[in-house]
Design a protein around this motif. Structure first.
Motif, PDB file in Angstrom:
ATOM      1  N   GLY A 155       0.825  -1.202   0.000  1.00 12.49           N
ATOM      2  CA  GLY A 155       0.000   0.000   0.000  1.00 12.49           C
ATOM      3  C   GLY A 155       0.853   1.244   0.000  1.00 12.49           C
ATOM      4  O   GLY A 155       1.981   1.240  -0.497  1.00 12.49           O
TER       5      GLY A 155
ATOM      6  N   ASP B  28      -5.326   8.942   5.117  1.00 15.11           N
ATOM      7  CA  ASP B  28      -6.048   8.065   4.208  1.00 15.11           C
ATOM      8  C   ASP B  28      -5.614   8.389   2.777  1.00 15.11           C
ATOM      9  O   ASP B  28      -5.196   9.519   2.485  1.00 15.11           O
ATOM     10  N   VAL B  29      -5.736   7.396   1.899  1.00 11.25           N
ATOM     11  CA  VAL B  29      -5.370   7.622   0.498  1.00 11.25           C
ATOM     12  C   VAL B  29      -6.157   8.803  -0.079  1.00 11.25           C
ATOM     13  O   VAL B  29      -5.643   9.548  -0.912  1.00 11.25           O
ATOM     14  N   ALA B  30      -7.387   9.008   0.403  1.00  3.07           N
ATOM     15  CA  ALA B  30      -8.206  10.117  -0.094  1.00  3.07           C
ATOM     16  C   ALA B  30      -7.547  11.471   0.178  1.00  3.07           C
ATOM     17  O   ALA B  30      -7.769  12.437  -0.563  1.00  3.07           O
TER      18      ALA B  30
ATOM     19  N   ARG C 285      -3.683   2.469  -9.576  1.00  5.11           N
ATOM     20  CA  ARG C 285      -4.403   2.892  -8.368  1.00  5.11           C
ATOM     21  C   ARG C 285      -4.399   4.422  -8.239  1.00  5.11           C
ATOM     22  O   ARG C 285      -5.402   5.023  -7.839  1.00  5.11           O
TER      23      ARG C 285
ATOM     24  N   TYR D 181      -7.827   6.328  -7.950  1.00  5.54           N
ATOM     25  CA  TYR D 181      -8.177   7.113  -6.757  1.00  5.54           C
ATOM     26  C   TYR D 181      -8.244   8.607  -7.085  1.00  5.54           C
ATOM     27  O   TYR D 181      -8.913   9.370  -6.400  1.00  5.54           O
TER      28      TYR D 181
ATOM     29  N   TYR E 282      -5.344  10.637  -7.315  1.00  9.32           N
ATOM     30  CA  TYR E 282      -4.179  11.445  -6.919  1.00  9.32           C
ATOM     31  C   TYR E 282      -3.098  11.494  -7.991  1.00  9.32           C
ATOM     32  O   TYR E 282      -2.103  12.218  -7.839  1.00  9.32           O
TER      33      TYR E 282
ATOM     34  N   SER F 143      -4.842   4.410   5.344  1.00 16.47           N
ATOM     35  CA  SER F 143      -6.059   3.614   5.224  1.00 16.47           C
ATOM     36  C   SER F 143      -6.661   3.831   3.842  1.00 16.47           C
ATOM     37  O   SER F 143      -6.400   4.835   3.171  1.00 16.47           O
ATOM     38  N   GLU F 144      -7.452   2.866   3.409  1.00 17.88           N
ATOM     39  CA  GLU F 144      -8.124   2.970   2.112  1.00 17.88           C
ATOM     40  C   GLU F 144      -9.238   1.938   2.047  1.00 17.88           C
ATOM     41  O   GLU F 144      -9.292   1.030   2.885  1.00 17.88           O
TER      42      GLU F 144
ATOM     43  N   PRO G  99      -9.755   1.293  -7.629  1.00 18.60           N
ATOM     44  CA  PRO G  99      -9.815   2.277  -6.531  1.00 18.60           C
ATOM     45  C   PRO G  99     -10.017   1.616  -5.169  1.00 18.60           C
ATOM     46  O   PRO G  99     -10.853   2.055  -4.369  1.00 18.60           O
TER      47      PRO G  99
ATOM     48  N   ALA H  68      -7.953  -1.154  -1.963  1.00 20.69           N
ATOM     49  CA  ALA H  68      -6.684  -1.656  -1.427  1.00 20.69           C
ATOM     50  C   ALA H  68      -6.259  -2.924  -2.156  1.00 20.69           C
ATOM     51  O   ALA H  68      -7.068  -3.587  -2.817  1.00 20.69           O
TER      52      ALA H  68
END
Lengths: 317, 226
Positions: A111, A126-128, A165, A169, A171, A219-220, A246, A248
């Motif tokens: 991750g 978080d990934v967000a 990913r 997501y 990014y 986290s994701e 999108p 883990a």
């Protein structure tokens, strides 16, 4: 060892085949990553000590090791990673039945990680968070307003998946994705920690970086097979646009593999291999001892077996 | 490493230095210029070439953060390895016991230009400097030395040079000394890493030919692997 064997072979030819090259009772494949080197040597030392058999450790790539397990030239592989090697497992374990996987496995993760400082002081949890330009600006080191993130080394399948990913997501639009050898990526983490700078990077465990620094994995959303649509570059030049993931990574693990024939030839060894139950913390410690403390794998294995007599005895039962 | 040519970007960072005599120093980075915190006025001032000269004239040395010092440096790289952080203008020489010598460096105006892993291919004391052809063409001062400027105190390569190789190929990049010690901490050179002469002599004395050199990705137009 190879040079020595070549010498023996030449001697055997000179003496008309009277002499034969020494053959070990057991050949253990040794991968080129530290925990694999440690565990291959631990298997050697433990078996030689407990069963008085001659074990040879030979460095080789995983695919060559599987070919050897299939043909009988190799007996053991100490760390078979999944899902990375699912297709190989399918071929040799499921279809051909020439390789056996231990029922025990070590849980592994993949991750994105940050340093504790980044987690605490920059609000990256978080990934967000990586989609928020106000937050990712903290990772900008080249003055273009976008942060940078190391997503792995070129040639790793995980790096291509991390690119997918990042696109999925969102990014990829707010950050610059960097591909570099692992030593460059890890040294960047070392330098960031040494100067209290924020950093975010691809990570996998067990890995010594978790022992070297205080690291937090972001986290994701949990893995969802229905949302994991990954096409790799080898399969389609349009892989990136056709992929979407999108979520883990699928939970990963690795386990010992050995030639199925070993169950009949050396049943005690097969039982021993099935019982090996390294924890993730132990594997991290192995990685740290070899990679950071620069301990010799064979010496480390001698010491590990000497200080874990009860564990080794239990594996023999 | 990503396999696509990308534009070079300006190195982006801010250094803030609490530099009243003996008060120590600290560094941070959030923007695109180097700045010093002036404890008298409590204001940030740009640490540009002019200010750097003034600082050096007043103190006889570079700001504290860029002076040679032993620091804690937890890494898996083995002692003797050099790690270059062009973004923060630091060069680390890894020592045993999770320590490193940290030196201040000056880097290229457009950054170092690349990141990756190379090695020290050879080293020289008071090296000869040969200006590149384009510099000879545009700069009469450089033209005088088209055939090579002998080593010495005015030579741009300073007291020592470490020539960086990839495999057996010279990358054309060097870690070298400088006759302009006030430029340490700035983005001024033409792509190489410069250190003040005392520091490059110290580094040279501790490094072996063959030493691994890791050039970090941060900042410094870093997207092209060598």
């Amino acid at each position: 060892m190879k040079a020595m064997l070549r010498g023996v072979c030449v001697t055997a030819v000179l003496f008309g085949g009277i002499l034969q090259a020494h053959a070990a009772d057991l050949v253990v494949a040794m991968p080129n990553w530290p925990s694999g080197q440690a565990s291959a040597n631990i298997i050697k030392v433990a078996l030689e000590k407990s069963l008085k058999i001659d074990v040879e450790v030979e460095e080789m790539g995983t695919l060559i090791a599987f070919t050897g397990l299939d043909s009988g030239k190799v007996d053991v592989h100490p760390e078979v990673w999944r899902p990375n090697l699912d297709s190989v497992v399918q071929k040799y374990v499921t279809e051909r039945g020439t390789v056996h996987l231990s029922p025990r496995s070590v849980s592994a993760t993949q991750g994105l990680c940050v340093t504790q400082k980044t987690y605490d002081d920059y609000g990256i949890h978080d990934v967000a968070d990586l989609k928020d330009p106000a937050k990712t600006k903290a990772f900008d080191t080249d003055g273009d307003g976008k942060g940078e993130i190391w997503i792995g080394a070129q040639g790793w399948s995980s790096t291509d998946i991390e690119r997918i990913r990042a696109k999925s997501y969102g990014y990829a639009a707010t950050m610059t994705l960097l591909e570099m050898p692992e030593e460059v990526g890890m040294s960047a983490v070392d330098a960031a920690v040494a100067t209290d700078k924020p950093i975010v990077f691809y990570c996998y465990s067990p890995h010594h970086v978790f022992e070297l620094h205080r690291i937090k994995q972001l986290s994701e959303p949990a893995f969802d097979g229905a949302k994991w649509n990954v096409v790799l570059p080898a399969d389609d030049p349009m892989w990136l646009s056709k992929s979407d993931a999108p979520v883990a990574w699928k939970p990963s693990s690795f386990s010992v593999a050995y030639a199925t024939s070993l169950s009949k030839r050396l049943p005690q060894v097969a039982k021993f291999l099935d019982n090996i139950d390294f924890s993730a913390d132990e594997v991290t410690a192995m990685s740290y001892a070899l990679e950071v403390e620069r301990q010799d794998p064979a010496t480390f294995a001698e010491q590990w077996v000497a200080s874990h007599e009860d564990r080794v005895k239990a594996w023999m039962k | 490493m990503a396999g696509t040519a990308r534009p070079r970007r300006r190195l982006g960072w801010v250094a803030f230095l609490f530099m009243a005599a003996g008060l120590g120093a600290a560094l941070a980075q959030t923007g695109s210029t180097t700045q010093i915190f002036d404890p008298k006025t409590h204001k940030w001032i740009n640490y540009d070439r002019k200010k750097a000269r003034q600082y050096y004239a007043a103190h006889g040395q570079v700001p504290d953060a860029f002076r040679r010092q032993i620091v804690t440096f937890r890494t898996a790289e083995k002692p003797g390895t050099i790690i270059i952080d062009g973004n923060q203008h630091f060069l680390y020489l890894v020592l045993p016991g999770l320590k490193a010598v940290r030196y201040g460096i000056g880097v290229g105006r457009d950054g170092f230009g690349w990141a990756g892993i190379v090695r020290v291919g050879r080293m020289a004391e008071w090296p000869t400097w040969t200006p590149p052809a384009e510099m000879v063409a545009r700069d009469p001062n450089a033209a005088k030395f088209a055939g090579g400027m002998p080593g010495g105190p005015d030579n741009p390569l300073g007291a020592r040079a470490l020539y960086l190789y990839q495999g057996d190929q010279d990358t054309i990049y060097r870690i070298h000394g400088t006759p302009e010690p006030w430029t340490i901490g700035l983005d001024v050179s033409s792509g190489c890493i410069r250190m003040n002469n005392d520091d490059i002599v110290d580094l040279h004395s501790q490094v072996q030919v063959g030493a691994k050199v890791v050039v970090l990705m941060q900042g410094a137009a870093l997207y092209k692997g060598v």
